[in-house]
Design a protein around this motif. Structure first.
Motif, PDB file in Angstrom:
ATOM      1  N   LEU A   1      61.736 -35.241  13.361  1.00 56.24           N
ATOM      2  CA  LEU A   1      62.087 -33.864  13.048  1.00 56.24           C
ATOM      3  C   LEU A   1      61.383 -33.408  11.783  1.00 56.24           C
ATOM      4  O   LEU A   1      61.065 -34.223  10.904  1.00 56.24           O
ATOM      5  CB  LEU A   1      63.607 -33.739  12.845  1.00 56.24           C
ATOM      6  N   ASN A   2      61.155 -32.105  11.684  1.00 54.32           N
ATOM      7  CA  ASN A   2      60.603 -31.584  10.438  1.00 54.32           C
ATOM      8  C   ASN A   2      61.715 -31.480   9.406  1.00 54.32           C
ATOM      9  O   ASN A   2      62.897 -31.401   9.751  1.00 54.32           O
ATOM     10  CB  ASN A   2      59.922 -30.229  10.666  1.00 54.32           C
ATOM     11  N   PRO A   3      61.403 -31.462   8.125  1.00 57.11           N
ATOM     12  CA  PRO A   3      62.440 -31.477   7.073  1.00 57.11           C
ATOM     13  C   PRO A   3      63.422 -30.322   7.181  1.00 57.11           C
ATOM     14  O   PRO A   3      64.610 -30.489   6.903  1.00 57.11           O
ATOM     15  CB  PRO A   3      61.623 -31.396   5.782  1.00 57.11           C
ATOM     16  N   SER A   4      62.967 -29.154   7.580  1.00 57.49           N
ATOM     17  CA  SER A   4      63.865 -27.998   7.669  1.00 57.49           C
ATOM     18  C   SER A   4      64.935 -28.218   8.733  1.00 57.49           C
ATOM     19  O   SER A   4      66.127 -27.946   8.507  1.00 57.49           O
ATOM     20  CB  SER A   4      63.064 -26.745   7.986  1.00 57.49           C
ATOM     21  N   LEU A   5      64.527 -28.725   9.887  1.00 59.71           N
ATOM     22  CA  LEU A   5      65.487 -28.993  10.948  1.00 59.71           C
ATOM     23  C   LEU A   5      66.436 -30.121  10.557  1.00 59.71           C
ATOM     24  O   LEU A   5      67.638 -30.074  10.840  1.00 59.71           O
ATOM     25  CB  LEU A   5      64.752 -29.333  12.241  1.00 59.71           C
TER      26      LEU A   5
ATOM     27  N   PHE B   1      65.070 -34.034   1.768  1.00 53.76           N
ATOM     28  CA  PHE B   1      64.349 -33.183   2.708  1.00 53.76           C
ATOM     29  C   PHE B   1      63.709 -31.998   1.998  1.00 53.76           C
ATOM     30  O   PHE B   1      62.682 -31.483   2.461  1.00 53.76           O
ATOM     31  CB  PHE B   1      65.293 -32.706   3.813  1.00 53.76           C
ATOM     32  N   TYR B   2      64.268 -31.561   0.907  1.00 57.43           N
ATOM     33  CA  TYR B   2      63.634 -30.502   0.121  1.00 57.43           C
ATOM     34  C   TYR B   2      62.309 -30.982  -0.458  1.00 57.43           C
ATOM     35  O   TYR B   2      61.301 -30.264  -0.411  1.00 57.43           O
ATOM     36  CB  TYR B   2      64.575 -30.046  -0.988  1.00 57.43           C
ATOM     37  N   ASN B   3      62.315 -32.211  -0.979  1.00 56.45           N
ATOM     38  CA  ASN B   3      61.063 -32.755  -1.523  1.00 56.45           C
ATOM     39  C   ASN B   3      60.036 -32.992  -0.429  1.00 56.45           C
ATOM     40  O   ASN B   3      58.836 -32.762  -0.622  1.00 56.45           O
ATOM     41  CB  ASN B   3      61.342 -34.057  -2.274  1.00 56.45           C
ATOM     42  N   GLU B   4      60.504 -33.441   0.754  1.00 52.14           N
ATOM     43  CA  GLU B   4      59.575 -33.642   1.861  1.00 52.14           C
ATOM     44  C   GLU B   4      58.979 -32.314   2.321  1.00 52.14           C
ATOM     45  O   GLU B   4      57.786 -32.233   2.628  1.00 52.14           O
ATOM     46  CB  GLU B   4      60.315 -34.311   3.032  1.00 52.14           C
ATOM     47  N   ALA B   5      59.798 -31.286   2.372  1.00 55.47           N
ATOM     48  CA  ALA B   5      59.283 -29.981   2.769  1.00 55.47           C
ATOM     49  C   ALA B   5      58.344 -29.399   1.720  1.00 55.47           C
ATOM     50  O   ALA B   5      57.376 -28.711   2.054  1.00 55.47           O
ATOM     51  CB  ALA B   5      60.454 -29.022   3.016  1.00 55.47           C
ATOM     52  N   LYS B   6      58.631 -29.687   0.456  1.00 54.36           N
ATOM     53  CA  LYS B   6      57.800 -29.161  -0.614  1.00 54.36           C
ATOM     54  C   LYS B   6      56.404 -29.780  -0.601  1.00 54.36           C
ATOM     55  O   LYS B   6      55.433 -29.166  -1.036  1.00 54.36           O
ATOM     56  CB  LYS B   6      58.486 -29.414  -1.958  1.00 54.36           C
ATOM     57  N   LYS B   7      56.303 -30.998  -0.093  1.00 55.22           N
ATOM     58  CA  LYS B   7      54.987 -31.618   0.036  1.00 55.22           C
ATOM     59  C   LYS B   7      54.120 -30.864   1.038  1.00 55.22           C
ATOM     60  O   LYS B   7      52.900 -30.758   0.867  1.00 55.22           O
ATOM     61  CB  LYS B   7      55.136 -33.077   0.476  1.00 55.22           C
ATOM     62  N   LYS B   8      54.755 -30.311   2.068  1.00 62.99           N
ATOM     63  CA  LYS B   8      54.018 -29.574   3.084  1.00 62.99           C
ATOM     64  C   LYS B   8      53.832 -28.112   2.705  1.00 62.99           C
ATOM     65  O   LYS B   8      52.808 -27.506   3.015  1.00 62.99           O
ATOM     66  CB  LYS B   8      54.749 -29.655   4.428  1.00 62.99           C
ATOM     67  N   ASP B   9      54.842 -27.549   2.037  1.00 61.29           N
ATOM     68  CA  ASP B   9      54.789 -26.140   1.652  1.00 61.29           C
ATOM     69  C   ASP B   9      55.399 -25.981   0.266  1.00 61.29           C
ATOM     70  O   ASP B   9      56.619 -25.939   0.120  1.00 61.29           O
ATOM     71  CB  ASP B   9      55.548 -25.289   2.669  1.00 61.29           C
TER      72      ASP B   9
ATOM     73  N   SER C   1      55.849 -23.546  -1.561  1.00 59.74           N
ATOM     74  CA  SER C   1      56.579 -22.303  -1.792  1.00 59.74           C
ATOM     75  C   SER C   1      57.962 -22.297  -1.135  1.00 59.74           C
ATOM     76  O   SER C   1      58.630 -21.265  -1.113  1.00 59.74           O
ATOM     77  CB  SER C   1      55.775 -21.118  -1.254  1.00 59.74           C
ATOM     78  N   VAL C   2      58.401 -23.412  -0.583  1.00 62.03           N
ATOM     79  CA  VAL C   2      59.686 -23.445   0.094  1.00 62.03           C
ATOM     80  C   VAL C   2      60.811 -23.198  -0.909  1.00 62.03           C
ATOM     81  O   VAL C   2      60.756 -23.630  -2.063  1.00 62.03           O
ATOM     82  CB  VAL C   2      59.872 -24.801   0.808  1.00 62.03           C
ATOM     83  N   ALA C   3      61.832 -22.454  -0.479  1.00 67.13           N
ATOM     84  CA  ALA C   3      62.946 -22.089  -1.360  1.00 67.13           C
ATOM     85  C   ALA C   3      64.027 -23.160  -1.329  1.00 67.13           C
ATOM     86  O   ALA C   3      64.383 -23.641  -0.251  1.00 67.13           O
ATOM     87  CB  ALA C   3      63.531 -20.754  -0.936  1.00 67.13           C
ATOM     88  N   PRO C   4      64.580 -23.521  -2.489  1.00 68.20           N
ATOM     89  CA  PRO C   4      65.645 -24.542  -2.500  1.00 68.20           C
ATOM     90  C   PRO C   4      66.918 -24.063  -1.803  1.00 68.20           C
ATOM     91  O   PRO C   4      67.718 -24.881  -1.341  1.00 68.20           O
ATOM     92  CB  PRO C   4      65.889 -24.785  -3.993  1.00 68.20           C
ATOM     93  N   GLU C   5      67.135 -22.726  -1.720  1.00 62.76           N
ATOM     94  CA  GLU C   5      68.333 -22.221  -1.045  1.00 62.76           C
ATOM     95  C   GLU C   5      68.350 -22.600   0.427  1.00 62.76           C
ATOM     96  O   GLU C   5      69.423 -22.741   1.027  1.00 62.76           O
ATOM     97  CB  GLU C   5      68.415 -20.702  -1.185  1.00 62.76           C
ATOM     98  N   ASP C   6      67.142 -22.747   1.030  1.00 65.08           N
ATOM     99  CA  ASP C   6      67.083 -23.120   2.445  1.00 65.08           C
ATOM    100  C   ASP C   6      67.511 -24.565   2.676  1.00 65.08           C
ATOM    101  O   ASP C   6      67.774 -24.954   3.817  1.00 65.08           O
ATOM    102  CB  ASP C   6      65.670 -22.915   2.980  1.00 65.08           C
TER     103      ASP C   6
END
Length: 626
Positions: free
Chosen positions: A396-400, A441-449, A451-456
């Motif tokens: 799964l992707n970090p957001s999911l 998962f926030y750190n994993e998503a931040k590696k890909k993007d 600009s990802v928001a921590p609220e998500d």
């Protein structure tokens, strides 16, 4: 200058009106409840005034024969003579005249009017209404979150309002009964112990203490401001709130009833001595007050079950029922999500120990910890404590993944409402992660993007607002994080747990819970003690080896030793250690499968030969070939 002052005044008035509007909008239910309670109490005062033997706007005991009257009083109704008062009164007649002495006949007419229920003492009525307003203000002041230590519940106010009106009614009309006209006798009729028992068990000791003062003021106003019943009510109410402080079983209420009965009798003796009253009429009063205290506890036993169901409160008995680990939801967790179950049990131990140390509700914290992760039951395989093989989040992707993790809080709240768990337990479920960020998962998503928001990647809940909820949050974090700690010695646990607590402080998760830094230190120390006992060291067994480093032959040896320990023999000998046609026993000294012991019987050796015919032979042939 005047224009500025006028604008400031207008802005202040508008701000004041806006604040009042917001308060009314936010607390309209509480305001409506207080209005209804005040109206009900006022109705009791009115009916008392219409049935009492007084005259409107004056008291008869203010006048005597020969006294110069300071007012003129007219009769508003005609009254005929009777045996008690052999004088008649005509409507519109001047009973007494201002500036003239009062005659014996005129005083008799005044007493006749005073004893008649046709006349209402409006002054006494207004006095009681004003005193009810004072009680209402006192009630609002005492039941604020600062003094109470928590937000008052609407259902709590409803129950207390009903109990207040009940006590006010009993005191107001109980004094009209001949046997209870004496102030000491009336004290035995007041159900103050019953009311305080209910409030203490259902809503806590502090609420019961505060309600004791409110109900005492009500008794004082309902009985024409006589101090004896009010003093007795205050004493018995405080003792009732204190007695039920640590009861855990329903049978304990029976013992609490007996103790309350004895204390009520003692309080009555003390009040008699203080007010210098004689003990001639105490044959009725002492048993009455003792019976009042005892029957109050017995009635609570019968009323608690329906009230617990209707109000759904976190009473001690309700929590003890939820403490049963054989409830269907916990059994399901144990079967389908064993890792979550073990985690919840450990969190419960941590939270209960910490709450005991800081004086919080340890039982509530324990139950909250039991149920805080019930939202994981729908998808247990997505949580690491339940994963025995591949991690589901690898696909799964970090957001999911973060969405799946966050959903267990919402699902837990839904399940809690379905199970009709108390509001305090549901709050713990909703607040045990606060609004913190799912860091991994926030750190994993931040590696890909970047600009990802921590609220998500934040949990949808609110930070804890109670000490119990905050302790469960800390215990949840500590238990999960300490499982990743290598070599968990006491100093390492102390530093690591302090780091975790500091992280929660810096994340603004503990700002509304009321915990002090001193209490956080106590919590940390209790966590260290519990975790140190959980990760305690043990002495290695003799010849203990690492299973990953053990050779296949060693594993065979361990198996043979285990079989030998389970058998009744004390010596193991392979059959091929004896040559064919030879009746003597030959033992291979260097054979690891043979363990020497003290004694072995011939029958046991014969049995061993028959069970293992070809073990040593193959090994001896291998040695010869070598």
């Amino acid at each position: 200058m005047n224009k500025n002052q006028n604008s400031d005044e207008k802005s202040f008035i508008s701000f004041f009106l806006k604040s009042i509007g917001n308060f009314v909008k936010r607390s309209w239910g509480v305001i409506l409840l207080f209005i209804l309670t005040f109206m009900a109490s006022t109705a009791v005062v009115y009916f008392k005034a219409t049935t009492t033997e007084t005259v409107a706007s004056y008291a008869v005991n203010e006048y005597e024969v020969g006294q110069i009257s300071d007012r003129t009083i007219f009769a508003t109704k005609s009254m005929s003579a009777d045996e008690t008062y052999p004088v008649s009164i005509e409507e519109g007649e001047k009973i007494i005249r201002k500036g003239f002495p009062i005659t014996e006949v005129e005083l008799l007419k005044l007493q006749k009017m005073a004893d008649s229920p046709a006349y209402i003492d409006y002054r006494a009525f207004c006095n009681n209404v004003l005193f009810l307003l004072v009680i209402a203000v006192l009630w609002i002041v005492l039941f604020n979150p600062v003094i109470l230590g928590r937000t008052v519940l609407m259902k709590e106010l409803i129950l207390e309002s009903i109990l207040f009106v009940l006590v006010y009614f009993v005191v107001s009309f109980g004094s009209k009964v001949v046997i209870f006209q004496d102030a000491f006798a009336l004290s035995s009729l007041i159900p103050s112990s019953l009311c305080i028992f209910l409030v203490a068990v259902l809503f806590g000791q502090r609420a019961a203490f505060i309600f004791s003062f409110v109900i005492t003021m009500g008794v004082l106003g309902a009985n024409d401001f006589q101090i004896v019943p009010a003093f007795f009510t205050l004493a018995t109410s405080i003792s009732a709130a204190r007695i039920v402080r640590k009861i855990e079983r329903r049978i304990d209420l029976v013992f609490a009833s007996i103790l309350q009965a004895m204390l009520s009798a003692v309080f009555m003796v003390i009040i008699k001595v203080i007010f210098n009253s004689d003990f001639n009429k105490m044959l009725f009063v002492f048993p009455s007050v003792a019976f009042n205290g005892f029957i109050s506890g017995i009635l609570v036993l019968g009323l608690l079950t329906p009230l617990e169901y209707i109000l759904n409160t976190a009473s001690v008995f309700r929590l003890m029922d939820l403490n049963d680990q054989n409830t269907p939801i916990l059994r399901k967790m144990q079967i389908t999500a064993g890792g979550t179950y073990s985690h919840s049990m450990m969190v419960a131990n941590l939270a209960e120990t910490a709450c005991k140390e800081i004086g919080a509700n340890s039982l509530l914290a324990r139950i909250g910890a039991y149920y805080h992760d019930i939202g994981k039951l729908d998808q247990p395989e997505y949580f690491v404590e339940n994963q025995a093989g591949e991690n589901k989040h690898n696909d799964l992707n970090p957001s999911l993944s973060a969405s799946v993790i966050k959903s267990h809080v919402k699902r837990g709240i839904e399940k809690a409402y379905q199970l009709r768990l108390p509001k305090q337990v549901i709050d713990i479920i909703a607040e045990h992660h606060g609004n913190s960020v799912i860091a991994y998962f926030y750190n994993e998503a931040k590696k890909k993007d970047p600009s990802v928001a921590p609220e998500d990647f934040s949990y949808p809940g609110n930070p804890p607002v109670s000490k119990e909820s905050a302790v469960v949050m800390l215990a949840d974090t500590v238990e999960a994080a300490c499982r990743t700690l290598e070599k968990p010695s006491v100093p390492r646990l102390d530093k690591f747990i302090q780091t975790l607590i500091t992280g929660k402080i810096e994340g603004h998760q503990l700002e509304k819970c009321g915990l002090t830094f001193g209490e956080l230190t106590v919590i940390k120390d209790s966590f260290v003690q519990v975790m140190a006992s959980f990760y305690h060291s043990r002495t290695k067994y003799p010849n203990q080896k690492d299973p990953d480093e053990a050779s296949p032959k060693t594993e065979e040896t361990n198996t043979a030793e285990k079989q030998k320990e389970e058998s009744p023999s004390v010596l193991v000998v392979d059959s091929d250690a004896i040559g064919e046609g030879n009746n003597e026993v030959t033992i291979a000294e260097n054979d690891d499968s043979i363990v020497e012991q003290d004694f072995v019987s011939d029958e046991e050796i014969a049995d061993i030969y028959e069970e293992e015919p070809d073990v040593v032979d193959s090994e001896e042939e291998d040695k010869k070939n070598e």
